[in-house]
Design a protein around this motif. Structure first.
Motif, PDB file in Angstrom:
ATOM      1  N   LEU A   1      -2.377   7.183   3.947  1.00 36.13           N
ATOM      2  CA  LEU A   1      -3.340   8.325   2.822  1.00 36.13           C
ATOM      3  C   LEU A   1      -2.524   9.529   3.260  1.00 36.13           C
ATOM      4  O   LEU A   1      -2.109  10.353   2.515  1.00 36.13           O
ATOM      5  CB  LEU A   1      -4.513   8.005   2.844  1.00 36.13           C
ATOM      6  N   GLN A   2      -3.357  10.219   4.151  1.00 33.81           N
ATOM      7  CA  GLN A   2      -2.510  11.716   4.431  1.00 33.81           C
ATOM      8  C   GLN A   2      -1.544  11.700   4.972  1.00 33.81           C
ATOM      9  O   GLN A   2      -0.956  12.979   4.418  1.00 33.81           O
ATOM     10  CB  GLN A   2      -3.224  11.560   6.213  1.00 33.81           C
ATOM     11  N   GLN A   3      -0.362  11.281   5.286  1.00 32.64           N
ATOM     12  CA  GLN A   3       0.519  11.171   5.249  1.00 32.64           C
ATOM     13  C   GLN A   3       1.933  11.397   3.698  1.00 32.64           C
ATOM     14  O   GLN A   3       2.551  12.055   3.112  1.00 32.64           O
ATOM     15  CB  GLN A   3       1.394  10.138   6.210  1.00 32.64           C
ATOM     16  N   ALA A   4       1.205  10.125   2.950  1.00 34.19           N
ATOM     17  CA  ALA A   4       2.411  10.199   1.573  1.00 34.19           C
ATOM     18  C   ALA A   4       1.195  10.511   0.953  1.00 34.19           C
ATOM     19  O   ALA A   4       1.963  10.814  -0.106  1.00 34.19           O
ATOM     20  CB  ALA A   4       2.915   7.974   1.195  1.00 34.19           C
ATOM     21  N   GLY A   5      -0.222  10.622   0.227  1.00 29.19           N
ATOM     22  CA  GLY A   5      -0.713  11.264  -0.057  1.00 29.19           C
ATOM     23  C   GLY A   5      -1.931   9.730  -0.741  1.00 29.19           C
ATOM     24  O   GLY A   5      -1.011   8.874  -1.207  1.00 29.19           O
ATOM     25  N   PRO A   6      -2.477  10.219  -2.552  1.00 30.63           N
ATOM     26  CA  PRO A   6      -2.941   9.468  -2.881  1.00 30.63           C
ATOM     27  C   PRO A   6      -2.220   8.440  -3.370  1.00 30.63           C
ATOM     28  O   PRO A   6      -2.448   7.372  -4.112  1.00 30.63           O
ATOM     29  CB  PRO A   6      -4.721  10.272  -3.885  1.00 30.63           C
ATOM     30  N   ARG A   7      -1.605   9.129  -4.430  1.00 24.79           N
ATOM     31  CA  ARG A   7      -0.509   8.189  -5.069  1.00 24.79           C
ATOM     32  C   ARG A   7       0.329   7.212  -5.131  1.00 24.79           C
ATOM     33  O   ARG A   7       0.532   6.255  -5.367  1.00 24.79           O
ATOM     34  CB  ARG A   7       0.275   9.233  -6.626  1.00 24.79           C
ATOM     35  N   VAL A   8       0.970   7.086  -3.734  1.00 25.25           N
ATOM     36  CA  VAL A   8       2.405   6.442  -2.841  1.00 25.25           C
ATOM     37  C   VAL A   8       0.871   5.540  -2.664  1.00 25.25           C
ATOM     38  O   VAL A   8       0.695   4.088  -2.586  1.00 25.25           O
ATOM     39  CB  VAL A   8       2.520   6.615  -1.841  1.00 25.25           C
ATOM     40  N   TYR A   9      -0.125   5.948  -2.046  1.00 27.32           N
ATOM     41  CA  TYR A   9      -1.655   4.779  -1.649  1.00 27.32           C
ATOM     42  C   TYR A   9      -2.203   4.165  -2.180  1.00 27.32           C
ATOM     43  O   TYR A   9      -2.350   2.782  -1.910  1.00 27.32           O
ATOM     44  CB  TYR A   9      -2.284   6.233  -1.251  1.00 27.32           C
ATOM     45  N   GLU A  10      -2.427   4.380  -3.472  1.00 30.26           N
ATOM     46  CA  GLU A  10      -3.127   3.541  -4.583  1.00 30.26           C
ATOM     47  C   GLU A  10      -1.865   2.616  -4.990  1.00 30.26           C
ATOM     48  O   GLU A  10      -2.249   1.211  -4.918  1.00 30.26           O
ATOM     49  CB  GLU A  10      -2.828   4.033  -5.546  1.00 30.26           C
ATOM     50  N   ASP A  11      -0.679   2.745  -4.955  1.00 29.38           N
ATOM     51  CA  ASP A  11       0.247   1.960  -5.586  1.00 29.38           C
ATOM     52  C   ASP A  11       0.429   1.146  -4.665  1.00 29.38           C
ATOM     53  O   ASP A  11       0.646  -0.108  -4.198  1.00 29.38           O
ATOM     54  CB  ASP A  11       1.365   2.634  -5.526  1.00 29.38           C
TER      55      ASP A  11
ATOM     56  N   THR B   1       7.571  -2.987   3.403  1.00 28.53           N
ATOM     57  CA  THR B   1       8.409  -2.853   4.098  1.00 28.53           C
ATOM     58  C   THR B   1       9.094  -0.794   3.182  1.00 28.53           C
ATOM     59  O   THR B   1      10.085  -0.316   4.147  1.00 28.53           O
ATOM     60  CB  THR B   1      10.035  -3.699   3.604  1.00 28.53           C
ATOM     61  N   ASP B   2       8.912  -0.587   2.552  1.00 32.41           N
ATOM     62  CA  ASP B   2       8.579   0.658   2.229  1.00 32.41           C
ATOM     63  C   ASP B   2       8.860   1.960   3.871  1.00 32.41           C
ATOM     64  O   ASP B   2       7.328   1.796   4.943  1.00 32.41           O
ATOM     65  CB  ASP B   2       8.069   1.652   1.416  1.00 32.41           C
ATOM     66  N   ASP B   3       9.871   3.187   3.202  1.00 27.94           N
ATOM     67  CA  ASP B   3       9.690   3.802   4.958  1.00 27.94           C
ATOM     68  C   ASP B   3       8.260   4.893   4.891  1.00 27.94           C
ATOM     69  O   ASP B   3       8.049   4.661   6.341  1.00 27.94           O
ATOM     70  CB  ASP B   3      10.752   5.004   4.167  1.00 27.94           C
ATOM     71  N   ALA B   4       7.214   4.935   3.517  1.00 31.20           N
ATOM     72  CA  ALA B   4       6.287   4.893   4.346  1.00 31.20           C
ATOM     73  C   ALA B   4       5.108   4.301   4.712  1.00 31.20           C
ATOM     74  O   ALA B   4       4.643   5.257   5.770  1.00 31.20           O
ATOM     75  CB  ALA B   4       5.758   6.352   3.182  1.00 31.20           C
ATOM     76  N   VAL B   5       5.328   3.343   4.197  1.00 33.42           N
ATOM     77  CA  VAL B   5       4.567   2.317   4.965  1.00 33.42           C
ATOM     78  C   VAL B   5       5.003   1.778   5.776  1.00 33.42           C
ATOM     79  O   VAL B   5       3.738   1.699   7.349  1.00 33.42           O
ATOM     80  CB  VAL B   5       4.588   1.169   4.467  1.00 33.42           C
ATOM     81  N   ARG B   6       6.039   1.781   6.748  1.00 32.33           N
ATOM     82  CA  ARG B   6       6.545   1.565   8.022  1.00 32.33           C
ATOM     83  C   ARG B   6       6.121   2.788   9.058  1.00 32.33           C
ATOM     84  O   ARG B   6       5.564   2.667   9.890  1.00 32.33           O
ATOM     85  CB  ARG B   6       8.484   1.599   8.005  1.00 32.33           C
ATOM     86  N   LYS B   7       6.210   4.220   8.352  1.00 32.84           N
ATOM     87  CA  LYS B   7       6.259   5.034   9.160  1.00 32.84           C
ATOM     88  C   LYS B   7       4.593   5.004   9.679  1.00 32.84           C
ATOM     89  O   LYS B   7       4.835   5.629  11.241  1.00 32.84           O
ATOM     90  CB  LYS B   7       6.709   6.191   8.600  1.00 32.84           C
ATOM     91  N   ALA B   8       3.818   4.478   8.488  1.00 32.43           N
ATOM     92  CA  ALA B   8       2.498   4.072   9.083  1.00 32.43           C
ATOM     93  C   ALA B   8       2.076   3.403   9.727  1.00 32.43           C
ATOM     94  O   ALA B   8       1.177   4.225  11.003  1.00 32.43           O
ATOM     95  CB  ALA B   8       1.291   4.562   8.062  1.00 32.43           C
ATOM     96  N   TRP B   9       2.209   2.478  10.028  1.00 28.96           N
ATOM     97  CA  TRP B   9       1.784   1.630  11.362  1.00 28.96           C
ATOM     98  C   TRP B   9       3.130   2.301  12.493  1.00 28.96           C
ATOM     99  O   TRP B   9       1.902   2.005  13.812  1.00 28.96           O
ATOM    100  CB  TRP B   9       2.732   0.552  10.581  1.00 28.96           C
ATOM    101  N   THR B  10       3.736   3.127  12.467  1.00 27.08           N
ATOM    102  CA  THR B  10       4.662   3.437  14.045  1.00 27.08           C
ATOM    103  C   THR B  10       3.921   4.776  14.916  1.00 27.08           C
ATOM    104  O   THR B  10       3.621   4.593  15.137  1.00 27.08           O
ATOM    105  CB  THR B  10       6.429   3.532  13.580  1.00 27.08           C
ATOM    106  N   THR B  11       3.006   5.337  13.483  1.00 26.55           N
ATOM    107  CA  THR B  11       2.730   6.671  13.849  1.00 26.55           C
ATOM    108  C   THR B  11       1.402   5.641  14.759  1.00 26.55           C
ATOM    109  O   THR B  11       0.548   6.717  15.204  1.00 26.55           O
ATOM    110  CB  THR B  11       1.907   7.905  12.479  1.00 26.55           C
TER     111      THR B  11
END
Length: 405
Positions: A196-206, A215-225
């Motif tokens: 939510l903080q890295q990608a924003g509400p719109r990506v989060y809601e999707d 497997t999207d890059d934004a989701v993978r980045k949240a896990w690795t962070t």
């Protein structure tokens, strides 16, 4: 010589047992007569211990006194399993309170929930709390009502206020993953909030609605962070986290990413909280939205008594446990400064709030998410395998996840 005692005959015991049963029934009837009870309603929820006692004292007892309706409370830590079994047996509770709308949406789609239209004004709440949900073939209706709400996206601390740099060491974090059948949920909160903080509400809601792949890059980045912040793969630390309860006390000087229910613990430590956006690495330009949670009441078996309970729970004058999302409710003057700030962040116009994503997901996906977090903490290098497993249970749906901005 001492006479032997005569044992009562089986018939005598049977008569005595029958008398005791009749006496007990008479006492119950007498109590109900004295209270002038007019009906009853069954309520299923997962509150126990002090949480249940507070709900019964502050909410149920005033309702029973005012309306002369008995509330038969059924508490269970295995809430989803108990409700599913009751539904399958054709004996659901009148009202059930579930954490989040994901499971309720499934029941609504199956025609198991009764619309709450006309029982309360849903405009008293932001759209995410009591939305109008469209079910194909059933039209658009409101199916649930928030009873208890909570704030997330919080980082608790005592002494020095944390920032991105000072919070970047795994040893600073207090973390417990154990929660019985739902173990792992504190880790899902981490992944959700970071996304939510890295990608924003719109990506989060999707993503929460199943429209964005795991497997999207934004989701993978949240896990690795998440893994880097808490030290995933560090055997001793992770073993301790997996066996520590989510409500365990934190040692002085530690930080905790946890919800508003931890206010009491941190008050005793002289602590406060900052928004997680202040400590999440690579927070984006849309950072600052609050992740929130809530226990939602739904009507399964309609009756005048059950409908009256729904009206009562929606009344702005009803004192609900912890924090209410009702915009017309008066501030609770029993709360201290931290609690009043939490209530303001939950209701203040202009703030974007997003549902805890796992609570909006179908039960199968949610449970798989919990397990994936636990396995990721032990073996972070196997993240891609975990994401593929979650992708296999991704389900597309349409819920209002973010709102209030």
């Amino acid at each position: 010589m001492r006479a032997a005692r005569r044992r009562p005959r089986p018939r005598t015991l049977a008569v005595l047992a029958l008398c005791l049963v009749l006496l007990g029934a008479a006492v119950v009837v007498g109590v109900r007569w004295a209270r002038d009870v007019t009906g009853s309603v069954t309520l299923l929820a997962n509150w126990s211990g002090e949480e249940r006692e507070r709900f019964e004292e502050d909410v149920i007892e005033p309702f029973e006194e005012k309306y002369r309706i008995d509330v038969v409370y059924q508490g269970s830590s295995a809430l989803s399993q108990v409700l599913a079994a009751d539904m399958a047996a054709g004996n659901p509770p009148d009202v059930a309170v579930l954490p989040g709308p994901g499971e309720l949406l499934t029941y609504a789609a199956d025609g198991r929930l009764q619309p709450l239209d006309g029982l309360f004004d849903r405009r008293q709440y932001d759209g995410i709390w009591a939305p109008e949900v469209t079910i194909p073939g059933l039209g658009s209706h409101t199916y649930w009502l928030p009873v208890k709400t909570g704030l997330k996206s919080m980082v608790w601390y005592a002494h020095d206020q944390p920032d991105v740099r000072s919070a970047g060491r795994p040893g600073r974090w207090c973390m417990g993953m154990e929660s019985g059948a739902t173990s792992g949920w504190p880790g899902t909160d981490w992944v959700e909030d970071i996304l939510l903080q890295q990608a924003g509400p719109r990506v989060y809601e999707d993503w929460a609605n199943g429209e964005l792949p795991w497997t999207d890059d934004a989701v993978r980045k949240a896990w690795t962070t998440f893994g880097e912040l808490v030290g995933a793969g560090r055997n001793r630390r992770i073993e301790q986290a997996l066996t520590t309860g989510f409500g365990a006390d934190c040692a002085p000087g530690r930080l905790e990413h946890q919800g508003s229910f931890r206010a009491d613990h941190w008050r005793r430590a002289g602590g406060a909280y900052v928004h997680s956006a202040d400590v999440v690495p690579d927070a984006g330009q849309d950072a600052g939205a609050w992740e929130v949670s809530g226990d939602l009441a739904a009507l399964l078996d309609p009756s005048p008594e059950a409908e009256q309970l729904i009206r009562y729970l929606a009344d702005p004058d009803t004192v609900l446990p912890e924090y209410t999302a009702n915009k017309k409710a008066e501030p609770d003057d029993r709360q201290d400064g931290t609690e009043q700030k939490i209530g303001k962040d939950l209701r203040e116009p202009g703030k974007t709030r997003c549902w805890d994503a796992s609570d909006t997901m179908p039960r199968t996906t949610r449970d798989a998410f919990h397990q994936a977090v636990l396995r990721f903490l032990v073996a972070p290098k196997q993240l891609d395998a975990r994401l593929r497993e979650l992708e296999a249970v991704r389900t597309v749906q349409d819920l209002p996840v973010c709102g209030g901005g």
